[in-house]
Design a protein around this motif. Structure first.
Motif, PDB file in Angstrom:
ATOM      1  N   ASN A   1      69.713  75.180  20.240  1.00 56.57           N
ATOM      2  CA  ASN A   1      69.379  74.225  19.945  1.00 56.57           C
ATOM      3  C   ASN A   1      70.332  73.521  18.549  1.00 56.57           C
ATOM      4  O   ASN A   1      69.936  72.686  18.511  1.00 56.57           O
ATOM      5  CB  ASN A   1      67.817  74.430  19.161  1.00 56.57           C
ATOM      6  CG  ASN A   1      66.783  74.049  19.774  1.00 56.57           C
ATOM      7  OD1 ASN A   1      66.659  73.881  21.569  1.00 56.57           O
ATOM      8  ND2 ASN A   1      65.534  74.427  19.409  1.00 56.57           N
TER       9      ASN A   1
ATOM     10  N   SER B   1      61.101  76.296  23.308  1.00 57.36           N
ATOM     11  CA  SER B   1      62.035  77.022  22.237  1.00 57.36           C
ATOM     12  C   SER B   1      63.164  75.368  21.836  1.00 57.36           C
ATOM     13  O   SER B   1      63.634  75.057  21.358  1.00 57.36           O
ATOM     14  CB  SER B   1      63.308  78.122  22.557  1.00 57.36           C
ATOM     15  OG  SER B   1      63.413  77.755  23.543  1.00 57.36           O
ATOM     16  N   ALA B   2      63.318  74.131  23.522  1.00 56.97           N
ATOM     17  CA  ALA B   2      63.342  72.658  23.369  1.00 56.97           C
ATOM     18  C   ALA B   2      62.651  72.262  22.574  1.00 56.97           C
ATOM     19  O   ALA B   2      63.192  71.193  22.723  1.00 56.97           O
ATOM     20  CB  ALA B   2      63.971  72.845  24.575  1.00 56.97           C
TER      21      ALA B   2
ATOM     22  N   TYR C   1      70.821  79.001  15.816  1.00 57.25           N
ATOM     23  CA  TYR C   1      69.768  77.654  16.554  1.00 57.25           C
ATOM     24  C   TYR C   1      70.018  78.240  18.376  1.00 57.25           C
ATOM     25  O   TYR C   1      69.045  77.261  18.388  1.00 57.25           O
ATOM     26  CB  TYR C   1      70.472  76.140  15.954  1.00 57.25           C
ATOM     27  CG  TYR C   1      69.448  76.675  14.747  1.00 57.25           C
ATOM     28  CD1 TYR C   1      68.413  75.462  14.647  1.00 57.25           C
ATOM     29  CD2 TYR C   1      70.181  76.362  13.351  1.00 57.25           C
ATOM     30  CE1 TYR C   1      67.294  75.338  13.337  1.00 57.25           C
ATOM     31  CE2 TYR C   1      69.629  75.310  12.272  1.00 57.25           C
ATOM     32  CZ  TYR C   1      68.590  75.499  12.702  1.00 57.25           C
ATOM     33  OH  TYR C   1      67.510  75.136  10.450  1.00 57.25           O
TER      34      TYR C   1
ATOM     35  N   ALA D   1      63.133  71.894  16.906  1.00 57.23           N
ATOM     36  CA  ALA D   1      64.930  72.943  16.430  1.00 57.23           C
ATOM     37  C   ALA D   1      64.373  73.927  16.544  1.00 57.23           C
ATOM     38  O   ALA D   1      65.755  75.082  16.153  1.00 57.23           O
ATOM     39  CB  ALA D   1      65.203  72.177  15.583  1.00 57.23           C
TER      40      ALA D   1
ATOM     41  N   TRP E   1      62.202  65.322  16.134  1.00 57.31           N
ATOM     42  CA  TRP E   1      63.265  66.569  16.742  1.00 57.31           C
ATOM     43  C   TRP E   1      63.195  67.511  16.032  1.00 57.31           C
ATOM     44  O   TRP E   1      62.829  68.334  15.596  1.00 57.31           O
ATOM     45  CB  TRP E   1      63.410  66.356  17.983  1.00 57.31           C
ATOM     46  CG  TRP E   1      63.946  67.602  18.916  1.00 57.31           C
ATOM     47  CD1 TRP E   1      63.314  68.570  19.648  1.00 57.31           C
ATOM     48  CD2 TRP E   1      65.614  68.258  18.759  1.00 57.31           C
ATOM     49  NE1 TRP E   1      63.535  69.904  20.183  1.00 57.31           N
ATOM     50  CE2 TRP E   1      65.267  70.117  19.552  1.00 57.31           C
ATOM     51  CE3 TRP E   1      66.452  67.901  17.939  1.00 57.31           C
ATOM     52  CZ2 TRP E   1      66.302  70.747  19.410  1.00 57.31           C
ATOM     53  CZ3 TRP E   1      67.092  69.327  17.887  1.00 57.31           C
ATOM     54  CH2 TRP E   1      67.165  70.592  19.097  1.00 57.31           C
TER      55      TRP E   1
ATOM     56  N   ARG F   1      71.567  70.167  19.648  1.00 60.21           N
ATOM     57  CA  ARG F   1      71.386  68.935  19.954  1.00 60.21           C
ATOM     58  C   ARG F   1      71.145  68.009  18.068  1.00 60.21           C
ATOM     59  O   ARG F   1      71.067  67.433  17.427  1.00 60.21           O
ATOM     60  CB  ARG F   1      70.180  68.949  20.179  1.00 60.21           C
ATOM     61  CG  ARG F   1      69.555  68.221  20.789  1.00 60.21           C
ATOM     62  CD  ARG F   1      68.233  67.908  21.598  1.00 60.21           C
ATOM     63  NE  ARG F   1      67.398  67.085  21.435  1.00 60.21           N
ATOM     64  CZ  ARG F   1      66.208  67.322  22.218  1.00 60.21           C
ATOM     65  NH1 ARG F   1      65.883  68.154  22.250  1.00 60.21           N
ATOM     66  NH2 ARG F   1      64.725  66.589  21.539  1.00 60.21           N
TER      67      ARG F   1
ATOM     68  N   ALA G   1      64.493  78.648  17.044  1.00 61.43           N
ATOM     69  CA  ALA G   1      64.527  78.399  17.995  1.00 61.43           C
ATOM     70  C   ALA G   1      63.892  80.234  18.478  1.00 61.43           C
ATOM     71  O   ALA G   1      63.888  79.927  19.610  1.00 61.43           O
ATOM     72  CB  ALA G   1      65.781  78.934  17.748  1.00 61.43           C
TER      73      ALA G   1
END
Ligand code: FAD
Length: 503
Positions: free
Chosen positions: A473, A406-407, A470, A410, A234, A476, A412
């Motif tokens: 995101n 968008s999730a 970001y 990474a 991710w 994370r 965005a």
């Protein structure tokens, strides 16, 4: 010749000779390090560091590839990047012959907190792929593309250039999204995004990544995919080079005919506002297989400034004329060169003319639609100058790029209709300061109509913070950074500083 110069030239001679004779490399390096003193270097935090000659020798012995120091043949090519105003001198350059060399080099750097730069195509505008006093891992020796036609996959070594991917894939009637200039590196482009002429059909370059092999800060080679190390998988799709060195990308490929319809329509600068308004409206209604860039450019030395719409239509040929007629027929173009063209040739068409190869400075953002304030900021602040190229650029996004949640990766900025940037490029012999000052002022008029910035085009002083950029995101990403690079070994990028305390 004083003692220091003597040692430096001995080092250069030894390393230079070793490049032509890999089998004798170990013994030449031995003479090099016997003759040489230790090497002054810096840590990631900028503290002074001395690399003992025995340690450097051990590193050299551990490699099948090349270890270069100042004066070695190839050192200057490695340390330089596309942006000619960047003039940095790494203490060591490693040109790996394989993954084992990359692991050894990463371990060497990590054990000493040595500043580390990773270079693929060298297109980073702010020169993130070279450094002063650290180690540069130059992946230019690490290029290869293998296409599995049946599985519709491409396996791409982490130092490859985009032209190699287009060439190999198209030879099989297949394609994946790559950028618009073929000497851009797959590493930098893909890890931060990757807009391109077929991105609206097939997504960003990173949307097509189905797996990577990556050497992380602990020196381990990991595979990251949906099934293996999914957090890392991710993160690398948008988190740039923050987590390690990608040694291999696995890309999904799509069938596409070789012939597309593309080229440029050019108008005088006086038409900029009207052309930009037309461009905004036409982009909003464009199908996924139509890709449109807008470029406003004033070349140096008083040449006439112009505005350009660059088009690539990759859909069914019988629809091309109807879709492109409004573009070619808009206003009174100076030049209209839109025709059937080989896709790979179109992908190379800007390689030599792209002005982003002098000294350069850039600011970027994203926009959703092009409103009057944005047009006013861009056109109103545009000032041609004899000593530089002045450029504004919209690269079209949307289509398949915007349909990815968008999730999911990474990256965005799925909501954006365009990536927008302003650039100045000057002959590196002239003073950069007035041009940089001009660009910052110009951007200050554009910025309020944009959000975020493209991490692949991060400037030295990011105008917006990484966390903000970001969007949802960031937290994370930070977790992934803390897990895989807790000491921030990979910091020369749009950096996510780790927050864990390490012993
Ligand atoms: C002429 C030109 C045209 C461009 N066109 C486009 C375009 O069409 N679409 C688009 O989206 N962008 C485009 N860009 C921007 C481009 O995405 C960035 O400049 C990108 O960083 C270039 O990647 P690179 O590998 O060439 O750069 P480099 O300078 O080699 O690397 C950039 C960053 O990526 C890291 N990195 C590189 N390879 C690896 C790897 N294998 N593993 C881990 N980290 C790595 C480096 O450490 C560095 O932080 C263009 C830039 C230029 C100068």
């Amino acid at each position: 010749m004083n003692r220091r110069q003597f040692f430096r030239s001995s080092v250069s001679a030894a390393v230079a000779t070793s490049l032509w004779s890999p089998y004798t490399y170990g013994s030449l390096l031995q003479s090099l390090t016997q003759a040489s003193s230790s090497i002054n270097a810096v840590t990631g935090d900028g503290a002074d560091l001395v690399l003992e000659k025995s340690a450097v020798q051990e590193l050299g012995d551990s490699l099948r590839g090349q270890l270069l120091v100042s004066g070695s043949d190839g050192y200057d090519v490695a340390r330089r990047v596309l942006n000619k105003s960047i003039d940095k001198y790494p203490a060591l350059v490693v040109r790996p012959s394989g993954v084992a060399d990359i692991r050894n080099a990463v371990a060497f750097a990590r054990e000493r907190d040595l500043l580390l730069a990773v270079k693929c195509g060298g297109h980073s505008f702010s020169g993130k792929s070279t450094c002063d006093g650290g180690m540069q891992i130059d992946l230019s020796t690490f290029r290869n593309v293998r296409v599995d036609r049946k599985a519709r996959k491409a396996y791409v070594a982490g130092g490859s250039l985009l032209g190699e991917i287009d060439h190999e894939c198209m030879a099989n009637g297949l394609v994946t999204t790559a950028g618009t200039v073929s000497h851009t590196g797959v590493g930098g482009l893909t890890l931060g995004g990757g807009f391109g002429r077929v991105g609206r059909r097939f997504g960003l370059a990173l949307d097509n990544v189905t797996g990577v092999d990556i050497v992380t800060a602990d020196g381990q080679l990991r595979h990251a995919s949906a099934d293996e190390n999914p957090d890392l998988f991710w993160g690398v799709r948008g988190g740039g080079g923050n987590f390690g060195i990608v040694t291999s990308f696995e890309f999904a490929l799509h069938e596409m005919q070789r012939e597309v319809v593309g080229g440029n329509v050019v108008w005088p600068l006086a038409d900029a506002r009207e052309v930009l308004r037309f461009y905004a409206d036409y982009c909003a209604a464009a199908p996924d297989d139509l890709y449109l860039d807008f470029i406003m450019v004033a070349p140096p030395n008083g040449a006439d400034p112009v505005v350009i719409i660059h088009a690539c239509y990759s859909g069914p040929k019988d629809r091309a004329d109807a879709l492109l007629a409004p573009v070619t027929g808009f206003g009174k173009p100076l030049v209209s060169q839109v025709a059937a063209i080989d896709y790979v040739a179109l992908q190379r068409s800007g390689d030599d003319s792209d002005p982003r190869s002098g000294g350069e400075y850039l600011k970027s953002g994203f926009n959703d639609g092009i409103n009057n304030n944005l047009i006013d900021g861009l056109v109103g602040g545009f000032e041609p100058h004899n000593d530089r190229s002045t450029i504004a650029f919209f690269q079209q996004s949307g289509g398949a790029i915007s349909r990815v949640p968008s999730a999911s990766t990474a990256f965005a900025h799925r909501w954006a209709s365009h990536s927008v940037f302003t650039v100045v490029a000057w002959n590196p012999t002239v003073d950069r300061d007035p041009h940089v000052r001009y660009l910052r002022n110009w951007w200050s008029e554009v910025e309020p109509s944009t959000q975020g910035f493209y991490t692949n085009e991060v400037s030295d002083e990011a105008h917006r913070t990484i966390a903000e950029n970001y969007e949802g995101n960031f937290e994370r990403l930070l977790e992934v950074k803390n897990r895989y690079d807790p000491t921030n070994l990979f910091r020369l990028n749009a950096n996510i500083p780790p927050t864990v305390t390490t012993g």
